[in-house]
Design a protein around this motif. Structure first.
Motif: not given
Length: 151
Positions: A94-120
């Motif tokens: 579970v702790g590892l998953i939360f570390v992965i979460m932060q890494y994916i969040d950072t990658l998503a922001l860097q590479h603009n992997w974002i979703t619209s508010s409606k989809i979210t």
């Protein structure tokens, strides 16, 4: 990293809430048994609460999907491929998953992997509905069965 530790503490507390407050409404958000499905709530809801707190939604869809799928793959690999059953490893997962979460969040922001508010919003509403529905009406599949359903 501090966010991952904080989320792990929230998930750990959530794991035992139903034992102390066994109301059906509580069981929609926290695990009601030891099935792997119920433990998805320990990933989904702390991440959702985290994004509510930081007031940023544009990466939550990719983060939730990667986090939950990662948890399932890693868990099933060490539990059934390696035949390891260990509560400390479960907690570390579970702790590892939360570390992965932060890494994916950072990658998503860097590479603009974002979703619209409606989809979210749609993703969050469907996810909450499915987690609740499948808690009340779990199918007879290994992921929804408490204990060691795969022999």
């Amino acid at each position: 990293m501090i966010q991952a530790l904080f989320l792990l503490l929230i998930a750990s507390a959530m794991h035992f809430i139903y034992d102390f407050i066994p109301y059906d409404i509580i069981g929609l958000i926290v695990p009601i048994d030891e099935s792997i499905f119920q433990h998805i709530k320990l990933i989904f809801y702390p991440i959702l609460f985290y994004y509510l707190y930081i007031k940023r939604w544009n990466t939550i869809v990719i983060v939730q999907l990667v986090s939950i799928v990662s948890m399932l793959f890693i868990y099933y690999f060490y539990r059934y491929a390696l035949n390891i059953e260990s509560v400390p490893i479960d907690i570390l997962l579970v702790g590892l998953i939360f570390v992965i979460m932060q890494y994916i969040d950072t990658l998503a922001l860097q590479h603009n992997w974002i979703t619209s508010s409606k989809i979210t919003i749609l993703f969050i509403m469907i996810s909450i509905f499915l987690l609740g529905y499948l808690t009340i009406y779990p199918p007879n599949l290994p992921m929804f069965i408490e204990g060691n359903p795969i022999k």
